[in-house]
Enzyme design. Structure first.
Site, short mmCIF file in Angstrom:
data_model
loop_
_atom_site.label_atom_id
_atom_site.label_comp_id
_atom_site.label_asym_id
_atom_site.label_seq_id
_atom_site.Cartn_x
_atom_site.Cartn_y
_atom_site.Cartn_z
CG MET A 1 22.20 12.19 2.67
SD MET A 1 23.34 13.29 1.82
CE MET A 1 22.33 13.88 0.48
CD GLU B 1 -1.73 -2.34 1.67
OE1 GLU B 1 -0.52 -2.57 1.98
OE2 GLU B 1 -2.62 -3.19 1.80
CG PHE C 1 -9.58 -9.35 11.96
CD1 PHE C 1 -8.30 -9.74 12.37
CD2 PHE C 1 -9.90 -9.46 10.62
CE1 PHE C 1 -7.38 -10.21 11.46
CE2 PHE C 1 -8.98 -9.94 9.69
CZ PHE C 1 -7.71 -10.31 10.12
CD GLN C 2 -7.29 -7.24 8.27
OE1 GLN C 2 -8.22 -7.06 7.50
NE2 GLN C 2 -6.12 -7.75 7.89
CE LYS D 1 -16.97 -6.68 4.04
NZ LYS D 1 -16.20 -7.90 4.32
#
Ligand SMILES: Cc1ncc(C[n+]2csc(CCOP(=O)(O)OP(=O)(O)O)c2C)c(N)n1
Lengths: 607, 220
Positions: free
Chosen positions: A517, A94, A156-157, A206
């Site tokens: 760097m 993502e 969940f999630q 949802k």
């Protein structure tokens, strides 16, 4: 018949069968019109769910591409996308979806769209959203969320996505109503690009996307409380014009806002007409042609010596669409200390935030520059100053040595890539030394051709950005990612996406087997103690590219450079050049952080 | 092989005489000027929707604005809430607070209140009530209203300026204070002057900042 059409909700199942047409939106209220519409048009089926109205909102906004990854809570939206003409690009992570959408927004000027599921999907977007926020890039993020009756229960999630993203979005919304959700998305899309662009997010529970609705989304429009001032106060414009006419050491400083505000052309005309030397910030690269005599290129930490001399010694600084970031200003005390500052910005909060504006001009960059152009009658008498700037250009030239028998110098590679591509070519980068070389040694002449992570400085930006840029660019524009080995390693799984989509991009990994760097700073400020910066365990990127199905190349010495670059560019699809450069090469000039821009170091001893 | 670039070294370059202070304002380096913080009240009219208070408080914490108190409550319009914030910042900081607040999408208008604005706080003070007569004499002095009493305690409600509440608390402390609960400050402009209304939204932020423009009278 689409698969979606076959999948009707139980409530819809009870409907009269002969009203269920091919494109099946058997909502009692709209069934009659559906029958006729379906015959003539494919896109005008009324929406039946929140998810469909989300997708409809994107379609209404003209969205062509969306970047994302599937997941439980976002599934209803994907299901609705299945029937849409919007092309969904499945990313490998993502973070890449957000960067790709961000780059899409930079190149096209329209908000890029990314999607993720709830919880880990949303948190993986966070880096990309924060990146877009720091660089004011137009981006719309849509995140799935657990059903509203689970929210707050550590389901969940579940992640408090609006909570997590409040500090890094221009605005975010928790959608709570199936009838409104499409309009929430329309509004967020409009907000992302209106005024000062930035990322917006809509969190989509949802049950809200699954919920039934026949409400079409409203047109994309910002909320009533959002105000943008287009024109600057004419009195201040007049005073600023007066100041410009009387300047003896004027410079224009063009920031990213010039490009975002489509003001590059107006700025060019103004600078050329009044013969004012032009400096850009790093995000402003491309706002003014760097091959023009008036161009002093980029100022700041790794800006050119001449830009930093000019900005330090000017008496009138016309800053346009810049937020005076500390990488540009160095120490505030010594930033343009003799200059009266004219500051043009669409965001009033940027005025006098870091550098006090003597002439604050709030408004759209293009409009205000045109206002200024109308108000300035006489060009400043700055012949001596221009000569001085030219002198600095030769005193502090960006020259480097590239002896045949020494390892390949990175500057040479950047210049060779520039030479092999057209002026329209788009460059994306990771973050580190390679990014600075790509900024310094490539000659940019067009806006929206430099795509890099400035404010957040996100390693791993380059490859996903190249994917987004490729899809936004014209077919004949080349897309080149100048990456670092460390940066590339962070998101290189995106190669799988580039291969699947057969995207014609060329990645040049300036491989120094260091996170260079950091190594440079360790050499300068930590007595050369290379704590965790030695990356001599790097994979062979050319072979890795081949494993992904991309084309791999390798450069070890000067003889290979031109030919290999040509071959890689010619390859129709993603190619990766593993360029083994001098591991000790460093970026100069350099202003140590918080330092005086005029005191930039040209060598390590001067730090 | 040469490392680095060529050109005159830092000490060989001319340097300008000027300086800026921490707020980015050009100053005479001899007279090093800095802005001292002052305390002021900012009122914001906001959309009455979930999350707006956390938007505002989050803005204050992440921008490190020095916030003294923040209160929120509904208004005459059920879709609008008013947030009253006491901040202590130098003038450029106060200016930033207002501009950053104005940027939040649910924020309708923002203004700094005049020094003569009505300002009120409320405190509940629970004291030991061993000497009810003296306690009630002190309560009278501050127009405190008894809201609860028990054989051991008395609880008073005090409304007024912060100074008044502080003085009351101080005086009550002779009896032994068990608990204090205070609201933050809420405030409103006097007379027909509007506290922070819809018509103030377009107040051009650039003018307030323009050095030639006159400062508003409430800048004490
Ligand atoms: C995500 C992330 N982690 C850490 C850093 C800190 N950082 C800045 S530059 C840099 C080195 C980058 O190395 P590489 O990509 O190999 O590029 P090079 O400097 O060698 O060109 C690091 C670690 C960062 N900018 N971003």
């Amino acid at each position: 018949m689409s698969e979606r059409a076959a999948k009707v909700t139980p409530a819809e199942d009870e409907q009269d069968d002969d009203q269920i047409t091919d494109s099946a939106t058997p909502d009692a209220a709209t069934a009659d019109t559906t029958a006729t519409d379906a015959a003539s048009e494919e896109t005008t089926d009324p929406v039946t769910t929140g998810a469909e109205s989300v997708v409809r909102a994107l379609e209404n906004a003209g969205v062509e591409y969306a970047f994302g990854v599937q997941g439980g809570a976002i599934m209803p939206v994907y299901d609705a996308l299945y029937d849409s003409d919007i092309r969904h690009v499945t990313m490998a992570h993502e973070q890449g979806a957000a960067h790709a959408a961000d780059a899409y927004g930079i190149v096209s000027g329209e908000p890029g769209v990314c999607l993720a599921t709830s919880g880990p999907g949303a948190t993986n977007l966070v880096t990309g959203i924060a990146d877009a926020d720091m660089d004011s890039d137009p981006l719309l993020a849509l995140t799935g969320q657990v059903s509203t009756d689970f929210v707050g229960n550590d389901a969940f999630q579940e992640t408090d996505t609006t909570g997590v993203t409040t500090p890094i979005t221009k605005d975010n919304t928790f959608a709570s109503d199936s009838d409104r959700v499409g309009s929430d998305v329309s509004e967020a899309f409009a907000l992302a690009s209106e005024g000062r662009p930035g990322p917006t997010l809509v969190d989509l529970p949802k049950d809200v996307t699954n919920g039934e609705t026949d409400r079409e989304p409203d047109e994309p429009k910002t909320p009533d409380t959002y105000h943008v001032q287009e024109q600057a106060d004419p009195e201040i414009v007049a005073a600023a014009a007066d100041r410009i006419e009387n300047a003896s050491r004027p410079v224009m400083l063009l920031g990213g806002g010039v490009i975002k505000g489509e003001a590059s052309e107006a700025c060019r005309e103004f600078a050329v007409e009044h013969e004012i030397p032009v400096i850009t910030t790093m995000p402003g690269i491309g706002a003014f042609p760097e091959d023009h005599e008036l161009s002093l290129e980029m100022a700041g930490m790794h800006g050119t010596g001449y830009a930093n001399m000019a900005i330090t010694h000017c008496d009138t600084l016309i800053g346009i669409g810049t937020r005076f970031d500390d990488r540009l200003t160095g120490g505030i005390e010594t930033f343009a200390p003799d200059a009266e500052v004219i500051h043009v910005d669409i965001d009033p909060a940027e005025i006098s935030k870091n550098i006090h504006a003597d002439y604050p001009l709030v408004g759209d960059a293009e409009t205000v520059v045109e206002q200024l152009a109308d108000a300035v009658d006489e060009s400043p008498a700055a012949k001596k100053w221009r000569a001085q700037c030219q002198q600095w250009k030769s005193d502090y030239s960006m020259a480097y040595e590239a002896p045949e028998d020494a390892p390949v110098q990175p500057e040479f590679v950047v210049e060779a890539l520039d030479e092999a591509t057209s002026d329209q070519a788009i460059v994306t980068t990771g973050v580190g030394q390679h990014q600075m070389w790509a900024a310094q040694y490539w000659t940019y002449t067009e806006p929206r051709t430099w795509v890099s992570s400035h404010g957040l400085g996100t390693m791993g930006y380059g490859l996903p950005a190249a994917i987004g840029a490729r899809l936004a660019a014209d077919d004949d524009q080349e897309v080149v990612c100048v990456d670092g080995d460390g940066s590339f390693l962070m998101t290189l799984q995106g190669l799988s996406v580039a291969v699947r989509e057969n995207l014609d991009i060329t990645v040049a990994v300036l491989n120094n087997e260091y996170i260079g760097m950091v190594r440079q700073w360790q050499d300068a400020f930590f007595e050369g103690r290379h704590a965790a910066s030695d990356y001599n365990w790097m994979p062979e990127f050319d072979k890795l590219a081949e494993a992904f199905g991309a084309c791999g190349f390798r450069i070890d010495d000067y003889d290979d450079v031109a030919d290999t670059i040509e071959e890689a560019l010619a390859y129709d699809g993603p190619s990766v050049i593993d360029v083994h450069i001098d591991p000790d090469a460093n970026v100069y000039p350099m202003v140590p952080s918080g330092g005086d821009n005029g005191q930039f170091a040209l060598t390590e001893d001067q730090l | 092989m040469k490392r680095g670039l060529e050109g005159p070294a830092p000490e060989e370059r001319p340097t300008p005489a000027g300086r800026r202070n921490k707020q980015g304002i050009r100053i005479d380096p001899e007279v090093e000027a800095t802005h001292e913080p002052r305390r002021t009240v900012i009122s914001a009219l906001v959309a009455h929707e979930p999350g707006v208070l956390s938007d505002v408080s989050g803005l204050f914490s992440r921008r490190q604005f020095n916030i003294e108190s923040l209160t929120v409550g509904p208004t005459e319009d059920e879709d609008r809430a008013r947030i009253t914030i006491v901040v202590e910042e130098p003038d450029p900081g106060i200016d930033q607070v207002e501009k950053q607040l104005r940027k939040l999408v649910p924020v309708i208008s923002v203004r700094e209140l005049e020094p003569d604005a009505m300002r009120r706080e409320l405190a509940l003070v629970k004291v030991d009530a061993a000497d009810p007569a003296s306690v009630s004499a002190v309560a009278d002095m501050y127009d405190a209203t008894a809201v609860d009493s028990s054989p051991e305690t008395a609880t008073f409600e005090i409304t007024g300026s912060r100074q008044k509440i502080e003085a009351a608390v101080e005086t009550f402390s002779q009896f032994g204070i068990r608990e204090i609960s205070r609201t933050g400050l809420t405030a409103m402009a006097r007379g027909t002057d509007q506290t922070a209304g819809a018509d103030l939204t377009a107040q051009p932020a650039d003018e307030a900042n323009y050095s030639d423009a006159t400062q508003p009278a409430d800048d004490d």
